[in-house]
Design an enzyme around this catalytic site. Structure first.
Site, mmCIF file in Angstrom:
data_model
loop_
_atom_site.group_PDB
_atom_site.id
_atom_site.type_symbol
_atom_site.label_atom_id
_atom_site.label_comp_id
_atom_site.label_asym_id
_atom_site.label_seq_id
_atom_site.Cartn_x
_atom_site.Cartn_y
_atom_site.Cartn_z
ATOM 1 N N HIS A 162 -4.952 -9.546 -4.401
ATOM 2 C CA HIS A 162 -5.415 -8.734 -3.488
ATOM 3 C C HIS A 162 -6.057 -7.617 -3.734
ATOM 4 O O HIS A 162 -7.100 -7.232 -3.302
ATOM 5 C CB HIS A 162 -3.958 -8.336 -2.633
ATOM 6 C CG HIS A 162 -4.171 -7.070 -1.767
ATOM 7 N ND1 HIS A 162 -4.856 -7.242 -0.452
ATOM 8 C CD2 HIS A 162 -4.226 -5.734 -1.841
ATOM 9 C CE1 HIS A 162 -5.038 -6.024 -0.030
ATOM 10 N NE2 HIS A 162 -4.775 -5.167 -0.828
ATOM 11 N N HIS A 201 -10.454 -5.761 -2.572
ATOM 12 C CA HIS A 201 -11.225 -4.560 -2.750
ATOM 13 C C HIS A 201 -12.352 -4.272 -3.719
ATOM 14 O O HIS A 201 -13.215 -3.490 -3.292
ATOM 15 C CB HIS A 201 -10.001 -3.616 -3.238
ATOM 16 C CG HIS A 201 -9.000 -3.317 -2.339
ATOM 17 N ND1 HIS A 201 -9.113 -2.597 -1.226
ATOM 18 C CD2 HIS A 201 -7.585 -3.537 -2.214
ATOM 19 C CE1 HIS A 201 -7.842 -2.365 -0.552
ATOM 20 N NE2 HIS A 201 -6.992 -2.990 -1.070
ATOM 21 N N GLU A 220 -8.030 -1.833 4.526
ATOM 22 C CA GLU A 220 -7.269 -2.962 4.600
ATOM 23 C C GLU A 220 -7.403 -3.837 5.376
ATOM 24 O O GLU A 220 -7.486 -5.319 5.368
ATOM 25 C CB GLU A 220 -5.813 -2.504 4.430
ATOM 26 C CG GLU A 220 -5.292 -1.825 3.149
ATOM 27 C CD GLU A 220 -5.398 -2.490 2.048
ATOM 28 O OE1 GLU A 220 -5.732 -3.673 2.256
ATOM 29 O OE2 GLU A 220 -5.042 -1.819 1.044
ATOM 30 N N SER A 240 -8.198 -11.245 1.352
ATOM 31 C CA SER A 240 -7.489 -11.726 0.550
ATOM 32 C C SER A 240 -6.272 -12.634 0.917
ATOM 33 O O SER A 240 -5.319 -13.380 0.378
ATOM 34 C CB SER A 240 -6.746 -10.578 -0.449
ATOM 35 O OG SER A 240 -5.752 -9.982 0.213
HETATM 36 FE FE FE Z 1 -5.119 -2.854 -0.507
#
Ligand code: FE
Ligand code: PHE
Length: 291
Positions: free
Chosen positions: A144, A149, A190, A209
């Site tokens: 993730h 990110h 997010e 993700s």
């Molecule tokens: Fe995150």
């Protein structure tokens, strides 16, 4: 379920109570900034193989769903063959935007997290999920954190915004602004959606993700997709353990940067007297954006 989890500290506590895996990650070697060595050599062949499976699935899903900036950066990351070495990524990242990845054992306290972002350092969890968590994981793992990110950290506007967010976080803590800032992060960094000439695209790491939510957020008739409005987002509760009920849509990253530039101090004071909104609310005048 609606949780009262509005910060990384609260999230960490909720997680300790809920997670069947307990708190993962070894915090015993961490320095005062919670930084550890990545210890890349310790990853097993099975873990690299699991990473490749995760990567291949997501790489197939991103065309037409992730924003172009994400896809372009992902291609340059060279992370398809196994869990990447952060030190290698850091060379390219330093050149592009001056950001660096730092390895951490898992979630870190809010103050520490904000301080890292303010210093243009992105904390990346070192551990990888278990094979049975292939489809869904509640807490952030290396897949993730890295896949979701890192690509956008190569974009200058996004990179500057995230640093400003970190600085804003340090400022917000004594002001009681944390719940509002945490919601902003959740619904943008997010789980944010962005407009494109071809239609809506995802830029939020939690979406990008995820094997299931990346399609759900764009194609399912269930969730709401509402134009981004700073104070509206700051008032909206969220789910940490299911697909989101509402996604907020920005026009471009410059909007995110510009709309978060004003001093939030008066906003925090104002919002403290307002009730939070449920995660599935649609207010009068708000339009559920169609594809
Ligand atoms: Fe995150
Ligand atoms: N402008 C915000 C403040 O004055 C800081 C901030 C910037 C917060 C970017 C979030 C994102 O507090």
């Amino acid at each position: 379920m609606d949780t009262s989890a509005f910060s990384r500290d609260a999230f960490f506590k909720t997680l300790a109570e809920k997670s069947t895996h307990g708190i993962r990650g070894d915090y015993s070697q961490a320095d005062e900034q919670y930084v550890i060595a990545q210890d890349w050599a310790a990853y097993t062949p099975e873990q690299h193989a699991l990473w490749r499976r995760l990567y291949q699935r997501q790489a197939k899903l991103v065309p037409g769903r992730a924003c172009d900036l994400f896809i372009d950066s992902l291609m340059q990351l060279d992370a398809a063959d196994g869990i990447p070495q952060f030190a290698r990524t850091n060379e390219a990242l330093m050149q592009a935007t001056g950001w660096q990845l730092v390895a951490v054992p898992g979630l870190v306290p809010d103050q520490v997290f904000f301080a890292h972002l303010a210093g243009r350092r992105f904390p990346v969890t070192v551990w990888l999920r278990q094979p049975e968590e292939f489809d869904y994981i509640v807490e952030p793992d290396v897949f993730h954190d890295f896949f979701g990110h890192v690509p956008l950290l190569f974009n200058p506007v996004f990179a500057d915004h995230l640093q400003a967010y970190g600085q804003g976080g340090l400022k917000a803590l004594p002001l009681g602004g944390l719940p509002y800032l945490a919601r902003l992060y959740w619904y943008t960094i997010e789980f944010g959606l962005i407009e494109s000439p071809q239609g809506l695209r995802a830029y939020g790491a939690g979406i990008l993700s995820s094997g299931g939510e990346i399609d759900y957020c764009l194609a399912s008739p269930k969730p709401r997709r509402i134009a981004f409005d700073l104070e509206r987002v700051m008032c909206t509760l969220y789910k940490i353990d299911s697909y989101q009920e509402t996604y907020f849509v920005i026009r471009d990253f410059q909007q995110l940067f510009d709309d978060t530039q004003p001093d939030f101090t008066p906003i925090y004071a104002r919002l403290q007297n307002r009730d939070a909104l449920p995660a599935d609310s649609l207010l009068p005048g708000e339009v559920d954006l169609l594809l």
